[in-house]
Design a protein around this motif. Structure first.
Motif, short mmCIF file in Angstrom:
data_model
loop_
_atom_site.label_atom_id
_atom_site.label_comp_id
_atom_site.label_asym_id
_atom_site.label_seq_id
_atom_site.Cartn_x
_atom_site.Cartn_y
_atom_site.Cartn_z
N HIS A 30 28.98 -31.16 -20.71
CA HIS A 30 27.96 -32.36 -20.32
C HIS A 30 28.57 -33.67 -20.50
O HIS A 30 29.27 -34.14 -21.32
N TYR A 31 28.29 -34.54 -19.68
CA TYR A 31 28.72 -35.82 -19.56
C TYR A 31 27.47 -36.69 -19.13
O TYR A 31 26.39 -36.29 -18.46
N TYR A 32 27.83 -38.11 -19.46
CA TYR A 32 26.87 -38.78 -18.85
C TYR A 32 27.87 -39.90 -17.79
O TYR A 32 29.10 -40.34 -18.25
N LEU A 33 27.12 -40.63 -17.00
CA LEU A 33 27.78 -41.54 -16.04
C LEU A 33 27.03 -42.80 -15.99
O LEU A 33 25.63 -42.81 -16.26
N CYS A 93 14.77 -50.00 -6.18
CA CYS A 93 14.73 -49.29 -7.64
C CYS A 93 15.99 -48.76 -8.17
O CYS A 93 16.19 -47.71 -9.09
N SER A 94 17.02 -49.49 -7.73
CA SER A 94 18.53 -48.90 -8.16
C SER A 94 18.87 -47.69 -7.93
O SER A 94 19.42 -46.93 -8.90
N GLN A 95 18.39 -47.03 -6.93
CA GLN A 95 18.44 -45.48 -6.76
C GLN A 95 19.79 -45.27 -6.23
O GLN A 95 20.56 -46.16 -5.86
N LEU A 96 20.36 -44.12 -6.74
CA LEU A 96 21.86 -43.60 -6.60
C LEU A 96 21.62 -43.22 -5.04
O LEU A 96 21.02 -42.47 -4.51
N LEU A 97 22.74 -43.92 -4.20
CA LEU A 97 23.01 -43.73 -2.71
C LEU A 97 24.07 -43.16 -2.29
O LEU A 97 25.09 -43.45 -3.09
N ALA A 98 24.24 -42.43 -1.26
CA ALA A 98 25.27 -41.99 -0.58
C ALA A 98 25.69 -42.76 0.47
O ALA A 98 25.54 -42.06 1.64
N THR A 99 25.70 -44.16 0.76
CA THR A 99 25.59 -44.84 1.84
C THR A 99 26.99 -45.86 1.87
O THR A 99 27.15 -46.25 3.02
N ALA A 100 27.78 -45.92 1.03
CA ALA A 100 28.87 -46.76 1.06
C ALA A 100 29.87 -46.15 2.06
O ALA A 100 30.42 -45.30 2.04
N THR A 101 30.66 -47.09 2.89
CA THR A 101 31.57 -46.70 3.97
C THR A 101 32.95 -46.93 3.04
O THR A 101 33.71 -46.33 3.79
N SER A 102 33.21 -47.45 2.16
CA SER A 102 34.47 -47.62 1.47
C SER A 102 33.98 -47.78 0.04
O SER A 102 32.86 -48.02 -0.56
N ALA A 103 34.75 -47.59 -0.96
CA ALA A 103 34.88 -47.52 -2.43
C ALA A 103 35.43 -48.82 -2.98
O ALA A 103 36.76 -49.25 -2.67
N HIS A 135 18.56 -37.97 -22.69
CA HIS A 135 18.70 -36.77 -22.05
C HIS A 135 18.66 -36.66 -20.80
O HIS A 135 19.37 -35.79 -20.12
N ALA A 136 17.77 -37.52 -20.15
CA ALA A 136 17.87 -37.59 -18.48
C ALA A 136 19.02 -38.21 -17.89
O ALA A 136 19.29 -38.08 -16.83
N SER A 137 20.17 -38.79 -18.83
CA SER A 137 21.13 -39.30 -18.31
C SER A 137 22.57 -38.15 -18.36
O SER A 137 23.44 -38.74 -18.16
N THR A 138 22.06 -36.85 -18.74
CA THR A 138 23.00 -36.11 -18.99
C THR A 138 23.30 -35.07 -17.86
O THR A 138 22.23 -34.68 -17.37
N VAL A 167 23.24 -43.53 -15.12
CA VAL A 167 22.75 -42.44 -13.97
C VAL A 167 21.53 -41.66 -14.64
O VAL A 167 22.04 -41.11 -15.39
N THR A 168 20.41 -41.70 -14.25
CA THR A 168 19.34 -41.10 -14.62
C THR A 168 18.50 -40.32 -13.70
O THR A 168 18.03 -40.65 -12.70
N SER A 169 18.35 -38.91 -14.04
CA SER A 169 17.48 -38.25 -13.25
C SER A 169 15.95 -38.23 -13.69
O SER A 169 15.58 -38.13 -14.95
N TYR A 170 15.16 -38.18 -12.69
CA TYR A 170 13.65 -38.20 -13.06
C TYR A 170 12.75 -36.92 -12.69
O TYR A 170 13.48 -36.57 -11.56
N TRP A 171 11.95 -36.43 -13.42
CA TRP A 171 11.34 -35.39 -12.95
C TRP A 171 9.93 -35.99 -12.75
O TRP A 171 9.36 -36.68 -13.39
N PRO A 172 8.94 -35.05 -11.67
CA PRO A 172 9.47 -33.86 -11.08
C PRO A 172 9.78 -34.18 -9.63
O PRO A 172 10.33 -33.09 -9.07
#
Length: 158
Positions: free
Chosen positions: A14-17, A120-130, A44-47, A26-31
């Motif tokens: 278990h890690y948090y990012l 809303c500061s969503q995590l995205l997979a959109t960057a073309t470079s790091a 806990h939602a950050s784990t 980085v936090t996951s929201y339910w549902p």
């Protein structure tokens, strides 16, 4: 980008990012499974349970809802934690930037990044470079002894 040797010893732990640029978690929201980078405190939602499925390839399961993080359509869109099983879209290539810092790349080669406040500061997979905005700090969650606090229970081992 200079790639460092894998400094993590990941075996379903278990890690948090947190976003290295802001320090927010980085936090996951339910549902709905939305994943945002907006928590200033670890919860806990950050784990995430991190599975290293191959050298420098991770799958991340959100502990909050027990679903895997996925880059929608393999990348180019938002990330969500709503997949009960993991496959290609739920597998991320890991670039080790420095000790404790990584950059994650989606199935279609987009880099994981943090959207602006308007999204809303969503995590995205959109960057073309790091770069710095695509860098995350990864910290192992310490284990705790079991404590029963009425409706809250902290397990001894995860």
């Amino acid at each position: 980008m200079h790639k460092h040797h894998n400094t993590f010893n990941i075996v379903s732990s278990h890690y948090y990012l947190s976003a290295s640029s802001s320090g927010d978690y980085v936090t996951s929201y339910w549902p709905d499974g939305a994943v945002r980078v907006d928590s200033v405190a670890y919860t806990h939602a950050s784990t995430f349970e991190v599975h290293e499925v191959a050298t420098d390839e991770w799958q991340l399961r959100a502990v909050k809802n027990n679903n895997f993080l996925s880059a929608e359509n393999g990348g180019g869109q938002e990330c969500v934690a709503n997949r009960p099983t993991a496959s290609g879209w739920e597998t991320f290539r890991v670039a080790h930037v420095s000790d404790g810092q990584v950059q994650l790349q989606s199935f279609d080669n987009h880099w994981i990044t943090v959207g602006d406040v308007a999204s809303c500061s969503q995590l995205l997979a959109t960057a073309t470079s790091a770069a710095a905005a695509e860098t995350f700090t990864v910290v192992k969650v310490p284990q705790h002894r079991a404590v029963n606090l009425g409706s809250w229970f902290v397990p001894e081992k995860w």
